[in-house]
Write a protein that holds these residues in place. Structure first.
Motif, PDB file in Angstrom:
ATOM      1  N   CYS A  27      27.737 -27.696  -4.559  1.00  0.00           N
ATOM      2  CA  CYS A  27      28.248 -26.443  -3.992  1.00  0.00           C
ATOM      3  C   CYS A  27      27.193 -25.348  -4.068  1.00  0.00           C
ATOM      4  O   CYS A  27      27.046 -24.547  -3.130  1.00  0.00           O
ATOM      5  N   GLY A  30      24.733 -25.902  -1.404  1.00  0.00           N
ATOM      6  CA  GLY A  30      25.306 -25.493  -0.123  1.00  0.00           C
ATOM      7  C   GLY A  30      25.324 -23.983   0.027  1.00  0.00           C
ATOM      8  O   GLY A  30      25.010 -23.447   1.108  1.00  0.00           O
ATOM      9  N   VAL A  31      25.678 -23.279  -1.063  1.00  0.00           N
ATOM     10  CA  VAL A  31      25.682 -21.819  -1.015  1.00  0.00           C
ATOM     11  C   VAL A  31      24.269 -21.285  -0.808  1.00  0.00           C
ATOM     12  O   VAL A  31      24.044 -20.341  -0.026  1.00  0.00           O
ATOM     13  N   TRP A  33      21.786 -22.797   0.647  1.00  0.00           N
ATOM     14  CA  TRP A  33      21.393 -23.035   2.053  1.00  0.00           C
ATOM     15  C   TRP A  33      22.022 -21.978   2.964  1.00  0.00           C
ATOM     16  O   TRP A  33      21.360 -21.439   3.859  1.00  0.00           O
ATOM     17  N   TYR A  34      23.290 -21.689   2.731  1.00  0.00           N
ATOM     18  CA  TYR A  34      23.974 -20.703   3.568  1.00  0.00           C
ATOM     19  C   TYR A  34      23.367 -19.314   3.352  1.00  0.00           C
ATOM     20  O   TYR A  34      23.096 -18.575   4.323  1.00  0.00           O
ATOM     21  N   SER A  37      20.062 -19.089   4.979  1.00  0.00           N
ATOM     22  CA  SER A  37      20.193 -18.890   6.429  1.00  0.00           C
ATOM     23  C   SER A  37      20.535 -17.435   6.744  1.00  0.00           C
ATOM     24  O   SER A  37      19.997 -16.850   7.693  1.00  0.00           O
ATOM     25  N   GLU A  38      21.450 -16.853   5.952  1.00  0.00           N
ATOM     26  CA  GLU A  38      21.812 -15.460   6.181  1.00  0.00           C
ATOM     27  C   GLU A  38      20.641 -14.522   5.905  1.00  0.00           C
ATOM     28  O   GLU A  38      20.417 -13.538   6.640  1.00  0.00           O
TER      29      GLU A  38
END
Length: 446
Positions: A27, A30-31, A33-34, A37-38
Motif C-alpha cells: 500500500c 502504491g501511495v 507511486w500515486y 504522479s501527483e
C-alpha cells in the motif's frame, strides 16, 4: 540445548506480521507511486505556467537588443530586472540557433529534441513551447532532483511509522493470538485427561465453531472407544463366568478318571464338559462380535435363503432333523430385509439352538414372514410372564434346566439393536398353543 518450541501461536503471529507488513508495504508503494504522479503533475503544471509567462518576456528582451547583436546569444539580465531568471530557459529558432538564454543556464540542460512538449535529460525535465505567431521556441528546464526529494520525503514519512508500529503490532497480535487460542489449550488439556478409566465426553463452554466441531468428533471417538472397552470387559467377565464351571468339571472328571484307571463314564463326562466349554466359547465369540464397534453390512438379505441355510445346518444332526420344520412364504410374497447376512444367521442360529434345547423335545418351527420377519417357535412348556422379561439378561438362571437362555438371547438382542429391528418374545404364542415364540421384525430393503 533445547530447540525452541514451534507453537501455533508463534506461527500465527509470524504469518500475520509478514502479511500485514507486506500488505502495508504494498500500500505504501502504491501511495508513493500515486503521490509521485501527483507531484510530477503539479511540477509540470507549474512549469507550463512559467513557460507561458517567460515566452513574451524573453521575446521582449530579444526585440529590445541593440542592432548588430542578432548573431550573438542574448543573456537575460539578472533576477532584479527579470524575476524568473532563476529558472533556466532559452529562446531558440527552428534551426536550433539560441537567441537568448537565462543567466546561469547551460546548453547541456536543454539537450533534448526541439519539439513541443516534455522531455527529460538525466538531471532535468525540459518543457518546449512554440510561439503561436513567431517561429521561435522557448525551452524551460526544471531539476529532477527536487521531484525525487519530494517523493523520497513522502516514502520516508510512510515507511518510518510502519517500522515503528510493527513491534507494537507484533505484541498486540501475540496477546490476541494467545487469548483466542486459550480455548484450544483447554481442549487439549481435557483430551489429555482421558484414559481407560475416564472416557466421559468433553463439554467446554463457549468454544468457537471450528473447535466445537473438533470436540464433537473427539466425543464420538471417545464414545466408540468406550464401547469397545465395554465389549472387552464384558467378554472377559462373560468368559470368566461361563467358562469357569465347564473347566472345573473337565479337570475334576479327568482327575477322577486318572485316579480310577480312566473310567469310561468319567472320560465321557470330561468330553461332555469340554463340548460345553467349546459351545460357550463360541457363544462368547458371537457375543463379542455382536457388541463390537465394527459396523455391520447393510445389504438386501433374502430371508428365505437365510432360514434355509441355517435349517440345513441343524438337519445334519439326527437329533434335530426330525424336530425342526421350516415354513417359507410363496416366492411372490417374500420380502427382502436390510441387514448383515452373517450376523442375522448368528441370531437365527441362537434362537433355534435355544428352542431345541429348552423346548422339552417338542417340535420347533422357523417361520419367514409375513413381510421382513423371522420367527422361531417351540411347543414346549413355555415361560411364565414374570420370567419372560428377564430372558434377554445375561447369566439369569431361573432353574437348572434353563441355564444359558439369557446369553443366547442377549446375542440376538444385540444384533437386533444394531439392525434397528424389533425383538419380541411371546409365551404362549399369539395364535394359541403352548411354547415360546421369538420374533425378529427387520427393516425391509428398499
Amino acid at each position: 540445548m533445547n530447540a525452541p518450541r514451534d507453537t501455533l501461536a508463534g506461527r500465527l503471529i509470524r504469518t500475520l506480521i509478514l502479511w500485514v507488513g507486506g500488505v502495508w508495504l504494498a500500500c505504501v508503494l502504491g501511495v508513493v507511486w500515486y503521490v509521485g504522479s501527483e507531484i510530477n503533475y503539479n511540477f509540470d503544471s507549474e512549469l507550463v505556467e512559467v513557460s507561458h509567462r517567460l515566452l513574451d518576456v524573453a521575446l521582449e528582451h530579444v526585440d529590445q537588443a541593440p542592432p548588430g547583436a542578432g548573431s550573438a546569444t542574448l543573456v537575460i539580465p539578472a533576477p532584479n530586472s527579470f524575476p524568473e531568471a532563476d529558472v533556466p530557459f532559452q529562446l531558440t529558432t527552428p534551426d536550433s540557433r539560441v537567441l537568448a538564454r537565462s543567466a546561469g543556464a547551460e546548453p547541456a540542460q536543454f539537450d533534448v529534441p526541439l519539439a513541443p512538449g516534455f522531455a527529460n535529460t538525466p538531471a532535468w525535465r525540459v518543457y518546449t513551447l512554440r510561439h503561436p505567431a513567431r517561429d521561435v521556441f522557448l525551452q524551460v528546464a526544471d531539476p529532477l532532483r527536487e521531484r525525487r526529494e519530494a517523493v523520497n520525503r513522502t516514502l520516508v514519512g510512510l515507511i518510518v511509522p510502519l517500522v515503528a508500529v510493527l513491534p507494537l503490532l507484533a505484541l498486540l497480535l501475540q496477546r490476541i493470538a494467545r487469548r483466542e487460542l486459550h480455548a484450544l489449550d483447554q481442549l487439549a488439556h481435557e483430551i489429555s485427561l482421558r484414559d481407560g478409566q475416564q472416557l466421559g465426553p468433553i463439554a467446554l463452554p463457549a468454544l468457537p465453531h471450528e473447535l466445537r466441531s473438533v470436540e464433537d468428533h473427539v466425543n464420538r471417538l471417545l464414545q466408540r472407544l468406550s464401547g469397545a472397552l465395554d465389549v472387552e470387559r464384558a467378554l472377559a467377565a462373560n468368559a470368566a463366568h461361563e467358562l469357569r464351571t465347564p473347566l472345573a468339571v473337565a479337570r475334576l472328571r479327568l482327575q477322577t478318571a486318572l485316579e480310577h484307571g480312566l473310567a469310561r463314564s468319567d472320560v465321557q463326562a470330561a468330553l461332555q464338559a469340554l463340548q460345553t466349554l467349546s459351545h460357550r466359547t463360541e457363544k462368547l465369540l458371537q457375543l463379542s462380535r455382536a457388541e463390537s464397534s465394527a459396523p455391520l453390512a447393510r445389504g438386501s438379505v433374502d430371508l428365505s435363503r437365510l432360514a434355509t441355510t441355517v435349517a440345513q445346518e441343524f438337519w445334519q444332526d439326527e437329533r434335530a432333523a426330525d424336530r425342526l420344520d421350516l415354513v417359507l412364504p410363496a416366492p411372490h410374497e417374500a420380502t427382502p430385509a436390510l441387514g448383515d447376512f452373517d450376523a442375522l444367521a448368528i441370531a437365527l442360529r441362537n434362537l433355534v439352538e435355544n428352542a431345541l434345547h429348552y423346548g422339552a423335545g417338542s417340535a420347533v418351527e422357523i417361520r419367514v414372514g409375513p413381510g421382513a420377519q423371522l420367527a422361531v417357535r417351540d411347543h414346549g412348556p413355555g415361560v411364565v410372564p414374570d420370567q419372560l422379561a428377564t430372558l434377554q439378561q445375561r447369566h439369569v438362571r431361573h432353574n437348572a434346566s434353563r441355564t444359558g437362555y439369557g446369553l443366547g438371547l442377549s446375542i440376538v438382542a444385540t444384533i437386533a439393536h444394531k439392525h434397528g429391528a424389533e425383538l419380541t418374545l411371546a409365551s404362549p404364542p399369539p395364535d394359541g398353543g403352548t411354547g415360546l415364540e421369538v420374533r425378529l421384525l427387520l427393516q425391509p430393503a428398499a
